[in-house]
Design a protein around this motif. Structure first.
Motif, PDB file in Angstrom:
ATOM      1  N   GLU A 157       0.840  -1.212   0.000  1.00 17.82           N
ATOM      2  CA  GLU A 157       0.000   0.000   0.000  1.00 17.82           C
ATOM      3  C   GLU A 157       0.873   1.260   0.000  1.00 17.82           C
ATOM      4  O   GLU A 157       1.804   1.374   0.798  1.00 17.82           O
ATOM      5  CB  GLU A 157      -0.871  -0.055   1.270  1.00 17.82           C
ATOM      6  CG  GLU A 157      -1.706   1.156   1.543  1.00 17.82           C
ATOM      7  CD  GLU A 157      -2.984   1.178   0.703  1.00 17.82           C
ATOM      8  OE1 GLU A 157      -3.458   0.099   0.323  1.00 17.82           O
ATOM      9  OE2 GLU A 157      -3.473   2.301   0.448  1.00 17.82           O
ATOM     10  N   GLY A 158       0.615   2.162  -0.898  1.00 13.65           N
ATOM     11  CA  GLY A 158       1.321   3.458  -0.922  1.00 13.65           C
ATOM     12  C   GLY A 158       2.726   3.384  -1.491  1.00 13.65           C
ATOM     13  O   GLY A 158       3.476   4.349  -1.441  1.00 13.65           O
ATOM     14  N   SER A 159       3.092   2.227  -2.048  1.00 14.90           N
ATOM     15  CA  SER A 159       4.472   2.048  -2.515  1.00 14.90           C
ATOM     16  C   SER A 159       4.475   1.608  -3.979  1.00 14.90           C
ATOM     17  O   SER A 159       3.579   0.891  -4.420  1.00 14.90           O
ATOM     18  CB  SER A 159       5.131   0.972  -1.643  1.00 14.90           C
ATOM     19  OG  SER A 159       6.427   0.710  -2.080  1.00 14.90           O
ATOM     20  N   GLY A 160       5.484   2.046  -4.721  1.00 22.31           N
ATOM     21  CA  GLY A 160       5.651   1.555  -6.091  1.00 22.31           C
ATOM     22  C   GLY A 160       4.939   2.390  -7.128  1.00 22.31           C
ATOM     23  O   GLY A 160       5.038   3.617  -7.134  1.00 22.31           O
ATOM     24  N   PHE A 161       4.198   1.734  -8.014  1.00 18.71           N
ATOM     25  CA  PHE A 161       3.605   2.398  -9.183  1.00 18.71           C
ATOM     26  C   PHE A 161       2.533   3.420  -8.799  1.00 18.71           C
ATOM     27  O   PHE A 161       1.614   3.117  -8.044  1.00 18.71           O
ATOM     28  CB  PHE A 161       2.950   1.361 -10.105  1.00 18.71           C
ATOM     29  CG  PHE A 161       3.945   0.461 -10.786  1.00 18.71           C
ATOM     30  CD1 PHE A 161       4.647   0.893 -11.894  1.00 18.71           C
ATOM     31  CD2 PHE A 161       4.181  -0.831 -10.317  1.00 18.71           C
ATOM     32  CE1 PHE A 161       5.567   0.069 -12.527  1.00 18.71           C
ATOM     33  CE2 PHE A 161       5.093  -1.665 -10.936  1.00 18.71           C
ATOM     34  CZ  PHE A 161       5.794  -1.209 -12.043  1.00 18.71           C
ATOM     35  N   GLY A 162       2.659   4.611  -9.352  1.00 18.24           N
ATOM     36  CA  GLY A 162       1.575   5.600  -9.296  1.00 18.24           C
ATOM     37  C   GLY A 162       1.466   6.403  -8.013  1.00 18.24           C
ATOM     38  O   GLY A 162       0.946   7.505  -8.017  1.00 18.24           O
ATOM     39  N   SER A 163       1.972   5.889  -6.896  1.00 18.30           N
ATOM     40  CA  SER A 163       1.776   6.578  -5.612  1.00 18.30           C
ATOM     41  C   SER A 163       2.746   7.757  -5.491  1.00 18.30           C
ATOM     42  O   SER A 163       3.736   7.845  -6.215  1.00 18.30           O
ATOM     43  CB  SER A 163       2.036   5.602  -4.463  1.00 18.30           C
ATOM     44  OG  SER A 163       3.345   5.103  -4.590  1.00 18.30           O
ATOM     45  N   ASP A 164       2.456   8.651  -4.533  1.00 22.41           N
ATOM     46  CA  ASP A 164       3.380   9.759  -4.259  1.00 22.41           C
ATOM     47  C   ASP A 164       4.447   9.340  -3.263  1.00 22.41           C
ATOM     48  O   ASP A 164       5.358  10.104  -2.972  1.00 22.41           O
ATOM     49  CB  ASP A 164       2.611  10.962  -3.709  1.00 22.41           C
ATOM     50  CG  ASP A 164       1.725  11.574  -4.770  1.00 22.41           C
ATOM     51  OD1 ASP A 164       2.206  11.748  -5.903  1.00 22.41           O
ATOM     52  OD2 ASP A 164       0.548  11.840  -4.488  1.00 22.41           O
ATOM     53  N   THR A 165       4.284   8.152  -2.694  1.00 18.11           N
ATOM     54  CA  THR A 165       5.228   7.669  -1.679  1.00 18.11           C
ATOM     55  C   THR A 165       5.832   6.339  -2.132  1.00 18.11           C
ATOM     56  O   THR A 165       5.323   5.694  -3.046  1.00 18.11           O
ATOM     57  CB  THR A 165       4.485   7.456  -0.343  1.00 18.11           C
ATOM     58  OG1 THR A 165       3.270   6.751  -0.611  1.00 18.11           O
ATOM     59  CG2 THR A 165       4.156   8.776   0.326  1.00 18.11           C
ATOM     60  N   ASN A 166       6.887   5.951  -1.444  1.00 17.21           N
ATOM     61  CA  ASN A 166       7.512   4.665  -1.757  1.00 17.21           C
ATOM     62  C   ASN A 166       8.216   4.155  -0.500  1.00 17.21           C
ATOM     63  O   ASN A 166       8.721   4.954   0.302  1.00 17.21           O
ATOM     64  CB  ASN A 166       8.546   4.853  -2.879  1.00 17.21           C
ATOM     65  CG  ASN A 166       8.650   3.647  -3.787  1.00 17.21           C
ATOM     66  OD1 ASN A 166       8.015   2.627  -3.533  1.00 17.21           O
ATOM     67  ND2 ASN A 166       9.457   3.749  -4.830  1.00 17.21           N
TER      68      ASN A 166
END
Ligand code: PMT
Length: 417
Positions: free
Chosen positions: A359-368
């Motif tokens: 969740e919230g990591s990798g493709f498309g997110s603003d966070t990683n």
């Protein structure tokens, strides 16, 4: 808590806006850390913020009167003079209401009027309950502010004041402090370096209207390019198709296919001192793309034959001289061990393994959230953070490996795509 008595904000003038969220009490600790870092902080509170924390608390800790009322403050023109004097405005916590007002340019209290008159950088640390962060209206307001250059941090996920769980918690104090520091005291420690970055997906044509691609938005690669530029490097960004604006001050090369990207990267390798492959390059492409749009036949389609694309990183690795090579690894399990294996197989100096299923990591997110593995076998786990903040951590890790001595040649391009 932030470290005591550092001087990282020495001489900096900060306006801290506090709006009406239960998280307002956390901005008291933020204020202390800023003051301990040497900042001169003026606090502006909305009326609702004063229902959660007394202005006196901020007044004592900042050493300045707290401004709360547009009309009382009007005599001293504080809505004009505060932002004029400020190096940065930080609104923490920023409620959904404040995000909306800033996005729309409303000016119905001191804080919003001050933001509207300001020209200095703006950082917002949102905090909100009840699933508001995921509402389309809040997303649109956040995107509008980010599009205009404001730094809107992502709230954290976890237990909320209402007893529910979700994304809406006030961001970690150290994340806010790092964001303020990056804004106020940009490091120029990459001066003289030439950084070649790839970002985004590639499109591999099936026919003139259809293609194979992936979910990469380009955000991670663009954040890398922006961070390297802000730290003084010359940057070339080779990007597959994305919806993002090109970062300011960066040479921008737009490509479409894995083949285009391979040519754009290899032809610039000799110019670069550091290469960062954040792009999600297609591993396969249709062997024989149709020159005409394929027609439906009413039956299953079995004829799509795929061939492998070239591995750009492996090519760069075989052709490099002294360049540092950084790869990314998109994994869904055993991230560190798969990343390690890719680092070795592709002959890299550093690899950034991200769990693209989290969740919230990798493709498309603003966070990683990533694990860094370097050529010495060192493994560093980094928690979820904004991609722009992570980009600085990755540059720090590259620097620790020893960036090569700089050269002064411009790229000699035989083929620019
Ligand atoms: O763009 P965002 O939405 O912000 O998402 C960021 C990201 C998830 C795309 C990014 O963080 C990331 O993980 N990028 C690498 C994705 C990927 O292709 O991973 P891989 O494990 O398949 O490839 C490993 C490395 O080889 C990558 O550096 C890749 O750029 C490179 N590669 C892959 C295939 C290929 N043909 N040539 C390559 O050079």
């Amino acid at each position: 808590m932030a470290p005591i008595s550092d001087d990282r904000f020495l001489g900096k003038r900060i306006v801290l806006g506090v709006s009406g969220s239960i998280a307002a009490y956390k901005s008291v600790a933020l204020l202390r850390a800023l003051v301990q870092g040497g900042a001169d902080v003026s606090v502006v509170m909305t009326k609702s913020a004063t229902r959660f924390v007394s202005p006196l608390t901020f007044e004592v800790l900042s050493g300045h009167p707290v401004a709360t009322d547009l009309f009382a403050a009007h005599q001293d023109m504080l809505h004009l003079t505060l932002p004029e004097r400020a190096d940065v405005i930080v609104i923490a916590p920023a409620t959904a209401n404040v995000l909306a007002k800033c996005a729309l340019g409303l000016a119905d209290d001191l804080l919003s009027t001050m933001v509207l008159t300001s020209t200095c950088p703006l950082i917002l640390a949102p905090a909100m309950d009840g699933g508001m962060w995921d509402q389309p209206a809040v997303k649109a307001n956040t995107a509008a502010l980010r599009g205009r250059g404001a730094l809107v941090l992502d709230p954290e996920e976890g237990p909320l004041a209402s007893g529910r769980t979700g994304r809406g918690r006030f961001p970690d104090e150290n994340v806010i402090l790092s964001a303020i520091e990056a804004q106020l005291c940009p490091r120029r420690d990459w001066g003289g370096q030439r950084v070649l970055v790839s970002a985004g997906p590639t499109h591999e044509a099936i026919d003139p209207v259809r293609f194979i691609s992936n979910r990469s938005s380009g955000k991670m690669g663009y954040a890398m390019a922006q961070a390297a530029r802000e730290r003084g490097a010359e940057v070339i960004l080779v990007s597959g198709p994305t919806a993002l604006p090109a970062p300011v001050g960066v040479e921008f090369i737009q490509v479409l296919t894995a083949e285009d990207m391979g040519k754009a990267m290899t032809s610039r390798l000799s110019w670069a001192t550091v290469v960062i492959m954040a792009a999600a390059v297609a591993d396969f492409r249709p062997r024989r793309p149709s020159p005409e749009k394929l027609k439906k036949t009413g039956t299953a389609w079995k004829g799509l034959e795929l061939e492998q694309t070239d591995d750009i990183l492996a090519l760069l690795s075989s052709q490099r001289a002294s360049q540092i090579l950084v790869g990314f690894a998109a994994e869904t399990q055993a991230v560190a061990s798969h990343a390690k294996e890719k680092l070795r197989r592709k002959g890299l100096d550093l690899i950034v393994g991200n769990n693209v299923a989290a969740e919230g990591s990798g493709f498309g997110s603003d966070t990683n959230a990533v694990v860094l593995v370097d050529r010495e076998g060192r493994v560093t786990q980094l928690d979820l953070m904004p991609k722009r903040v992570l980009a600085d951590r990755i540059l720090d890790a590259v620097k620790a490996l020893g960036v090569p001595a700089t050269r002064s040649t411009r790229p000699q391009l035989s083929d620019t795509k």
